[in-house]
Write a protein that holds these residues in place. Sequence first.
Motif, PDB file in Angstrom:
ATOM      1  N   ALA A  84       0.818  -1.220   0.000  1.00  0.00           N
ATOM      2  CA  ALA A  84       0.000   0.000   0.000  1.00  0.00           C
ATOM      3  C   ALA A  84       0.853   1.271   0.000  1.00  0.00           C
ATOM      4  O   ALA A  84       0.439   2.298   0.539  1.00  0.00           O
ATOM      5  CB  ALA A  84      -0.978   0.004   1.173  1.00  0.00           C
ATOM      6  N   ASN A 149       1.358   0.858   4.449  1.00  0.00           N
ATOM      7  CA  ASN A 149       0.702   0.145   5.545  1.00  0.00           C
ATOM      8  C   ASN A 149       1.763  -0.535   6.403  1.00  0.00           C
ATOM      9  O   ASN A 149       2.352  -1.546   5.988  1.00  0.00           O
ATOM     10  CB  ASN A 149      -0.265  -0.894   4.993  1.00  0.00           C
ATOM     11  CG  ASN A 149      -1.069  -1.586   6.084  1.00  0.00           C
ATOM     12  OD1 ASN A 149      -0.751  -1.490   7.271  1.00  0.00           O
ATOM     13  ND2 ASN A 149      -2.118  -2.286   5.696  1.00  0.00           N
ATOM     14  N   GLU A 230     -13.578   5.755  11.403  1.00  0.00           N
ATOM     15  CA  GLU A 230     -14.381   5.052  10.416  1.00  0.00           C
ATOM     16  C   GLU A 230     -13.986   5.506   9.006  1.00  0.00           C
ATOM     17  O   GLU A 230     -13.381   6.567   8.835  1.00  0.00           O
ATOM     18  CB  GLU A 230     -15.850   5.392  10.644  1.00  0.00           C
ATOM     19  CG  GLU A 230     -16.123   6.897  10.425  1.00  0.00           C
ATOM     20  CD  GLU A 230     -17.533   7.319  10.745  1.00  0.00           C
ATOM     21  OE1 GLU A 230     -18.449   6.533  10.463  1.00  0.00           O
ATOM     22  OE2 GLU A 230     -17.710   8.432  11.254  1.00  0.00           O
ATOM     23  N   PRO A 231     -14.340   4.743   7.970  1.00  0.00           N
ATOM     24  CA  PRO A 231     -14.122   5.224   6.604  1.00  0.00           C
ATOM     25  C   PRO A 231     -14.948   6.481   6.336  1.00  0.00           C
ATOM     26  O   PRO A 231     -16.131   6.554   6.684  1.00  0.00           O
ATOM     27  CB  PRO A 231     -14.583   4.058   5.733  1.00  0.00           C
ATOM     28  CG  PRO A 231     -14.499   2.862   6.619  1.00  0.00           C
ATOM     29  CD  PRO A 231     -14.839   3.356   7.999  1.00  0.00           C
ATOM     30  N   GLN A 251      -4.861   9.827   5.403  1.00  0.00           N
ATOM     31  CA  GLN A 251      -6.083   9.101   5.084  1.00  0.00           C
ATOM     32  C   GLN A 251      -5.766   8.016   4.078  1.00  0.00           C
ATOM     33  O   GLN A 251      -5.116   8.266   3.062  1.00  0.00           O
ATOM     34  CB  GLN A 251      -7.159  10.047   4.522  1.00  0.00           C
ATOM     35  CG  GLN A 251      -8.525   9.391   4.356  1.00  0.00           C
ATOM     36  CD  GLN A 251      -9.628  10.375   3.996  1.00  0.00           C
ATOM     37  OE1 GLN A 251      -9.349  11.476   3.529  1.00  0.00           O
ATOM     38  NE2 GLN A 251     -10.874   9.985   4.218  1.00  0.00           N
ATOM     39  N   ARG A 253      -6.853   4.944   1.313  1.00  0.00           N
ATOM     40  CA  ARG A 253      -7.800   4.950   0.195  1.00  0.00           C
ATOM     41  C   ARG A 253      -9.167   4.388   0.587  1.00  0.00           C
ATOM     42  O   ARG A 253     -10.179   4.741  -0.012  1.00  0.00           O
ATOM     43  CB  ARG A 253      -7.217   4.165  -0.973  1.00  0.00           C
ATOM     44  CG  ARG A 253      -6.112   4.921  -1.700  1.00  0.00           C
ATOM     45  CD  ARG A 253      -6.644   6.180  -2.359  1.00  0.00           C
ATOM     46  NE  ARG A 253      -5.587   7.069  -2.822  1.00  0.00           N
ATOM     47  CZ  ARG A 253      -5.808   8.261  -3.347  1.00  0.00           C
ATOM     48  NH1 ARG A 253      -7.055   8.701  -3.441  1.00  0.00           N
ATOM     49  NH2 ARG A 253      -4.806   9.024  -3.731  1.00  0.00           N
ATOM     50  N   ARG A 254      -9.193   3.525   1.581  1.00  0.00           N
ATOM     51  CA  ARG A 254     -10.492   3.013   2.044  1.00  0.00           C
ATOM     52  C   ARG A 254     -11.301   4.103   2.730  1.00  0.00           C
ATOM     53  O   ARG A 254     -12.517   3.964   2.919  1.00  0.00           O
ATOM     54  CB  ARG A 254     -10.253   1.836   3.001  1.00  0.00           C
ATOM     55  CG  ARG A 254     -11.512   1.107   3.438  1.00  0.00           C
ATOM     56  CD  ARG A 254     -11.149  -0.162   4.204  1.00  0.00           C
ATOM     57  NE  ARG A 254     -12.336  -0.866   4.628  1.00  0.00           N
ATOM     58  CZ  ARG A 254     -12.938  -0.684   5.807  1.00  0.00           C
ATOM     59  NH1 ARG A 254     -12.452   0.191   6.672  1.00  0.00           N
ATOM     60  NH2 ARG A 254     -14.019  -1.372   6.125  1.00  0.00           N
ATOM     61  N   GLY A 255     -10.636   5.184   3.128  1.00  0.00           N
ATOM     62  CA  GLY A 255     -11.325   6.313   3.724  1.00  0.00           C
ATOM     63  C   GLY A 255     -11.004   6.548   5.181  1.00  0.00           C
ATOM     64  O   GLY A 255     -11.297   7.622   5.715  1.00  0.00           O
ATOM     65  N   ASN A 256     -10.429   5.548   5.862  1.00  0.00           N
ATOM     66  CA  ASN A 256     -10.098   5.738   7.279  1.00  0.00           C
ATOM     67  C   ASN A 256      -9.031   6.812   7.428  1.00  0.00           C
ATOM     68  O   ASN A 256      -8.068   6.863   6.668  1.00  0.00           O
ATOM     69  CB  ASN A 256      -9.580   4.439   7.885  1.00  0.00           C
ATOM     70  CG  ASN A 256     -10.515   3.273   7.677  1.00  0.00           C
ATOM     71  OD1 ASN A 256     -10.543   2.695   6.592  1.00  0.00           O
ATOM     72  ND2 ASN A 256     -11.264   2.913   8.704  1.00  0.00           N
TER      73      ASN A 256
END
Length: 384
Positions: A84, A149, A230-231, A251, A253-256
């Motif tokens: 990631a 990540n 949360e995302p 942030q 890419r999933r939004g978290n």
Amino acid sequence: MTERLAVDVAIVGGGTGACAAAVALREAGLTVAVIEKRLCGGGASGVNFGGVRQQGRHLAELPLSRRARALWDGLDARLGEDVAFEASGHVKLARSEADMAALEAYARSADGHGLDLQLLGPNAVRAAMPWLGTAVVGASLSPTDGQANPRVVGPAFARLARRLGAEVREHAPVRHAARAGEGFVVEAEGLAVRSRLLVNAAGAFAGTVAGWFGEAAPVAPLRPNMVVTEPLPFRVPRSIGVVGGDVYVRQVRRGNVILGGGRGTGDPADDLARPAGASARGAMGRTLALIPDLAHAQVIRTWSGLDGEMPDHIPVIGPSATTPGLVHAFGFSGHGFQLGPVVGEILAELVTRGRSALPLHPFRIERFAGWRGGPHLSAGEIEH
């Protein structure tokens, strides 16, 4: 029963740098054992913010950081896994004119190291990042920096090391290491390893390992305090830090949204770390001053972990001053994640050639010879 191994190189510790060293050493044809008390990549390598950052580092680290940055571009292909990584850019924010002056001074000092730092005044920073709050008065952008990540990088290096034939032993706390004839013996839970050479990459435990060989290494525990939401709709495209290092935000890419600041707590008896509510709330408040639109975000998890911090906030990397065949790499003081892949290469160079192409003099363990104690850096001085 005790398992017995004989290898060319024993590595105490299973972080990213240690496992990357195992990979490089296997590729050089040496036999290797990695000995980790819990899970590879589960310590400081896996619980940090995930910033792949060059700017803001101590100038002595920049040659290492520059070489590390080149490795990150090809890391997915090398590991055969997605870590990631993305070059999202890293923005260091100024919240006062004094902060802005500090960014300008750093840009001048770092000139010549190849960083493409771009200083942004109030109008430019608002145009580039209109979602920032009024607390921000300027910034420094390092466009080639980024994020990854941290939970997957160390384990991916460990898996590659195994595929290449390294002996990777997890859940094997090291009890002692010592010279034995022409080499070393490492005694761990359920395991005894004899080796010609020894690498001390034991993180917060590395001072104890160095002490077994008569070397002072004043490693203090550092416990980062992390929060994830949360995302959310994607809004923060850059990895963000601030002058002073008391909050950092990115942030995925999933939004978290991942943020941190302050320190966790820990019990020396169990060698673990736990998040601290007060630190988390403080980091949230500082984040809202930077990004007001996060006011209604729901926090879903907090965590901490254990790193090793040196009094001068730069690591120990290099050969032992007392024991031929022993090499150290520890004390990354909260900013070792980006350096992990290159630390592995440096360790392999030191083991196979006795030297590295990179300048390591500032990181020598001898700088702590005769250490009698003194202050470590405060939490507010951790730079992200």
